[in-house]
Design a protein around this motif. Sequence first.
Motif, PDB file in Angstrom:
ATOM      1  N   THR A  71       0.660  -0.894   0.338  1.00  0.00           N
ATOM      2  CA  THR A  71      -0.256  -0.023  -0.202  1.00  0.00           C
ATOM      3  C   THR A  71       0.840   1.022   0.179  1.00  0.00           C
ATOM      4  O   THR A  71      -0.021   2.278  -0.288  1.00  0.00           O
ATOM      5  N   LEU A  72       2.289   1.229   0.563  1.00  0.00           N
ATOM      6  CA  LEU A  72       3.062   2.170   0.932  1.00  0.00           C
ATOM      7  C   LEU A  72       3.668   2.467  -0.696  1.00  0.00           C
ATOM      8  O   LEU A  72       4.820   3.051  -0.167  1.00  0.00           O
ATOM      9  N   LYS A  73       3.543   1.911  -1.743  1.00  0.00           N
ATOM     10  CA  LYS A  73       5.273   1.655  -2.824  1.00  0.00           C
ATOM     11  C   LYS A  73       4.955   2.861  -3.344  1.00  0.00           C
ATOM     12  O   LYS A  73       5.959   3.731  -3.424  1.00  0.00           O
ATOM     13  N   SER A  74       3.648   3.680  -3.544  1.00  0.00           N
ATOM     14  CA  SER A  74       3.802   5.091  -4.200  1.00  0.00           C
ATOM     15  C   SER A  74       4.091   6.108  -3.666  1.00  0.00           C
ATOM     16  O   SER A  74       4.718   6.603  -3.620  1.00  0.00           O
ATOM     17  N   ASP A  75       3.941   6.208  -1.981  1.00  0.00           N
ATOM     18  CA  ASP A  75       4.526   6.787  -1.208  1.00  0.00           C
ATOM     19  C   ASP A  75       5.988   7.354  -0.978  1.00  0.00           C
ATOM     20  O   ASP A  75       6.343   7.386  -0.800  1.00  0.00           O
ATOM     21  N   LEU A  76       6.453   5.637  -1.121  1.00  0.00           N
ATOM     22  CA  LEU A  76       8.172   5.309  -0.954  1.00  0.00           C
ATOM     23  C   LEU A  76       8.261   6.447  -1.994  1.00  0.00           C
ATOM     24  O   LEU A  76       9.432   7.520  -1.874  1.00  0.00           O
ATOM     25  N   VAL A  77       8.161   6.033  -3.263  1.00  0.00           N
ATOM     26  CA  VAL A  77       8.872   6.940  -4.431  1.00  0.00           C
ATOM     27  C   VAL A  77       8.937   8.342  -4.076  1.00  0.00           C
ATOM     28  O   VAL A  77       9.796   8.972  -4.809  1.00  0.00           O
ATOM     29  N   LYS A  78       7.514   8.608  -3.349  1.00  0.00           N
ATOM     30  CA  LYS A  78       7.355  10.394  -3.691  1.00  0.00           C
ATOM     31  C   LYS A  78       7.960  10.617  -2.650  1.00  0.00           C
ATOM     32  O   LYS A  78       8.682  12.079  -2.890  1.00  0.00           O
ATOM     33  N   GLN A  79       8.650   9.734  -1.335  1.00  0.00           N
ATOM     34  CA  GLN A  79       8.711  10.475  -0.115  1.00  0.00           C
ATOM     35  C   GLN A  79      11.013  10.644  -0.779  1.00  0.00           C
ATOM     36  O   GLN A  79      11.551  11.669  -0.515  1.00  0.00           O
ATOM     37  N   ILE A  80      11.263   9.630  -1.782  1.00  0.00           N
ATOM     38  CA  ILE A  80      12.373   9.689  -2.457  1.00  0.00           C
ATOM     39  C   ILE A  80      12.883  11.164  -2.735  1.00  0.00           C
ATOM     40  O   ILE A  80      13.643  11.535  -3.132  1.00  0.00           O
ATOM     41  N   GLU A  81      12.076  10.812  -4.208  1.00  0.00           N
ATOM     42  CA  GLU A  81      11.785  12.497  -4.256  1.00  0.00           C
ATOM     43  C   GLU A  81      11.669  13.615  -3.777  1.00  0.00           C
ATOM     44  O   GLU A  81      12.910  14.537  -4.271  1.00  0.00           O
ATOM     45  N   ARG A  82      11.180  13.569  -2.567  1.00  0.00           N
ATOM     46  CA  ARG A  82      11.198  14.677  -1.887  1.00  0.00           C
ATOM     47  C   ARG A  82      12.856  15.151  -1.268  1.00  0.00           C
ATOM     48  O   ARG A  82      13.099  16.492  -1.559  1.00  0.00           O
ATOM     49  N   LEU A  83      13.440  13.703  -0.782  1.00  0.00           N
ATOM     50  CA  LEU A  83      13.776  14.106   0.171  1.00  0.00           C
ATOM     51  C   LEU A  83      15.781  14.964  -1.200  1.00  0.00           C
ATOM     52  O   LEU A  83      16.208  15.065  -1.070  1.00  0.00           O
ATOM     53  N   ILE A  84      15.579  13.680  -2.108  1.00  0.00           N
ATOM     54  CA  ILE A  84      16.762  14.176  -3.451  1.00  0.00           C
ATOM     55  C   ILE A  84      16.445  15.443  -3.210  1.00  0.00           C
ATOM     56  O   ILE A  84      17.452  16.296  -4.103  1.00  0.00           O
ATOM     57  N   LYS A  85      15.559  16.188  -3.648  1.00  0.00           N
ATOM     58  CA  LYS A  85      14.832  17.394  -4.446  1.00  0.00           C
ATOM     59  C   LYS A  85      15.378  18.278  -3.499  1.00  0.00           C
ATOM     60  O   LYS A  85      15.820  19.645  -4.006  1.00  0.00           O
ATOM     61  N   THR A  86      16.260  18.087  -2.139  1.00  0.00           N
ATOM     62  CA  THR A  86      16.267  19.098  -1.443  1.00  0.00           C
ATOM     63  C   THR A  86      17.060  19.667  -1.111  1.00  0.00           C
ATOM     64  O   THR A  86      18.208  20.277  -0.894  1.00  0.00           O
ATOM     65  N   GLY A  87      18.394  18.501  -2.111  1.00  0.00           N
ATOM     66  CA  GLY A  87      19.350  18.548  -2.090  1.00  0.00           C
ATOM     67  C   GLY A  87      20.604  18.221  -0.746  1.00  0.00           C
ATOM     68  O   GLY A  87      21.603  18.946  -0.686  1.00  0.00           O
ATOM     69  N   LYS A  88      19.592  18.015  -0.047  1.00  0.00           N
ATOM     70  CA  LYS A  88      20.587  18.052   1.305  1.00  0.00           C
ATOM     71  C   LYS A  88      21.344  16.695   1.518  1.00  0.00           C
ATOM     72  O   LYS A  88      21.893  16.189   3.086  1.00  0.00           O
ATOM     73  N   PHE A  89      21.062  15.699   1.020  1.00  0.00           N
ATOM     74  CA  PHE A  89      21.749  14.216   0.958  1.00  0.00           C
ATOM     75  C   PHE A  89      22.029  13.819  -0.601  1.00  0.00           C
ATOM     76  O   PHE A  89      21.470  13.847  -1.507  1.00  0.00           O
ATOM     77  N   ASP A  90      23.023  12.995   0.000  1.00  0.00           N
ATOM     78  CA  ASP A  90      23.773  12.417  -1.621  1.00  0.00           C
ATOM     79  C   ASP A  90      23.720  10.573  -1.384  1.00  0.00           C
ATOM     80  O   ASP A  90      24.125   9.249  -2.036  1.00  0.00           O
ATOM     81  N   TYR A  91      23.028   9.812  -0.216  1.00  0.00           N
ATOM     82  CA  TYR A  91      22.668   8.713  -0.113  1.00  0.00           C
ATOM     83  C   TYR A  91      20.897   8.290   0.288  1.00  0.00           C
ATOM     84  O   TYR A  91      20.807   8.812   1.622  1.00  0.00           O
ATOM     85  N   ILE A  92      20.537   7.404   0.448  1.00  0.00           N
ATOM     86  CA  ILE A  92      18.960   7.136   0.740  1.00  0.00           C
ATOM     87  C   ILE A  92      19.490   5.754   0.896  1.00  0.00           C
ATOM     88  O   ILE A  92      19.927   5.226   0.465  1.00  0.00           O
ATOM     89  N   LEU A  93      18.491   5.300   2.182  1.00  0.00           N
ATOM     90  CA  LEU A  93      18.887   4.224   2.566  1.00  0.00           C
ATOM     91  C   LEU A  93      17.511   3.929   3.439  1.00  0.00           C
ATOM     92  O   LEU A  93      17.302   4.231   4.456  1.00  0.00           O
ATOM     93  N   ILE A  94      17.200   2.728   2.836  1.00  0.00           N
ATOM     94  CA  ILE A  94      15.589   2.021   2.975  1.00  0.00           C
ATOM     95  C   ILE A  94      15.596   0.911   4.455  1.00  0.00           C
ATOM     96  O   ILE A  94      16.721  -0.300   3.437  1.00  0.00           O
ATOM     97  N   GLU A  95      14.851   0.449   5.740  1.00  0.00           N
ATOM     98  CA  GLU A  95      15.212  -0.496   5.670  1.00  0.00           C
ATOM     99  C   GLU A  95      13.978  -0.799   5.796  1.00  0.00           C
ATOM    100  O   GLU A  95      12.714  -0.029   5.922  1.00  0.00           O
ATOM    101  N   ALA A  96      13.450  -2.095   4.998  1.00  0.00           N
ATOM    102  CA  ALA A  96      12.023  -2.314   5.035  1.00  0.00           C
ATOM    103  C   ALA A  96      11.433  -3.386   5.900  1.00  0.00           C
ATOM    104  O   ALA A  96      12.144  -3.117   6.530  1.00  0.00           O
TER     105      ALA A  96
END
Length: 373
Positions: A75-100
């Motif tokens: 159910t949260l697949k689309s939310d995950l993608v949006k969250q990551i896209e928003r995080l990347i857009k901030t420019g604050k992070f150069d790596y994304i780590l996901i604990e499923a």
Amino acid sequence: MSQKKVPITLLAGYLGAGKTTLLNHVLNNQQGYKVAVIVNDIGEVNVDAQLIAKDAKITDTGSLVPLQNGCICCTLKSDLVKQIERLIKTGKFDYILIEASGVCEPMPIAQALETISSGKVDGVVSVVDANRMATEFSEGNSLLKKDMKEDDIESLLVQQIEFCNTLILNKIDLVKEDQLKKIRAVIKKLQPNARIIETTKGNVDVKDILGTNAFDFEKVYESAGWVTELNKEEEEEGKEHVHIEEGADEDEYGIGSFVYYRRAAFDRRKLDEYATVWPKNIIRSKGVMWFADEPDMAWVLETTGRQIVAGYSGPWLAAENKAEQQKVLAQDPEMRKNWDDTYGDRMIKLVIIGTNLDREKISADLDKVLVEK
């Protein structure tokens, strides 16, 4: 000039395997990365997110994005993608780590992550509890809560082992050496191509988790043991037989596999009956099949422990008109090579992986389910 894609690592593994411990270790040894962490928890309160912030001494909790009340893979697949896209857009992070979540299969999550244009999947890391593996596949005892089915954990463990490019075998200090040897043999059968790192308390070199550039979706999918077996071209053309693979691990620890290959169809009723007595020592089986009462459709049969499922795969080429058949056969030499005058491309081809398999009996029992022309 195109913007550099932000790498993404996915940590998968069943509840209690040690994902959060590993994640905390990585965050305390980031080696110059600015890591954003996404934590998925199935409870009302995201305890893992709090543990990570505390243990990794994270004061900017904006880098923690808890996703609650559901699995990333559904159910949260689309939310995950949006969250990551928003995080990347901030420019604050150069790596994304996901604990499923511990009850998620990694493949659907990876499929969703592959759609992120500004990110790149760097690795899928599965954390496996060695003590649980010893229990599940050796003694056969269940470590589950009363409201969960044993079939569910068996299926999840296998899915998490099969789809990864790095496998962390954690808590090896809790098993004896002879158990560990058998665990290695089981894992190698289920996933012969992933890098396996053995550890205690999630103590892994960060360079093995971050910045590996080791993930390729197709290669990881093809790396699963059952796919590797099916892709082997050792069957003699046009001959019905059982292909048996044996090796040092299989002989010493009883872990073996073989490919059951036939052209004739299964009888649906007889297969249902056999499913009720499916051998308990078969850890995993998967492959294609067809039913005599539905000859046009190919099915995928998949078993994990005592959980047996089947689903449509699509129509056989033999169900198409002659013109379409000739067109495809002319373009695909391998298909033409395996074409049968009676059955066309219809076949039953199952990889069977298990402990101390009685290959002849299993094959003979499956033969009784066939409907010969």
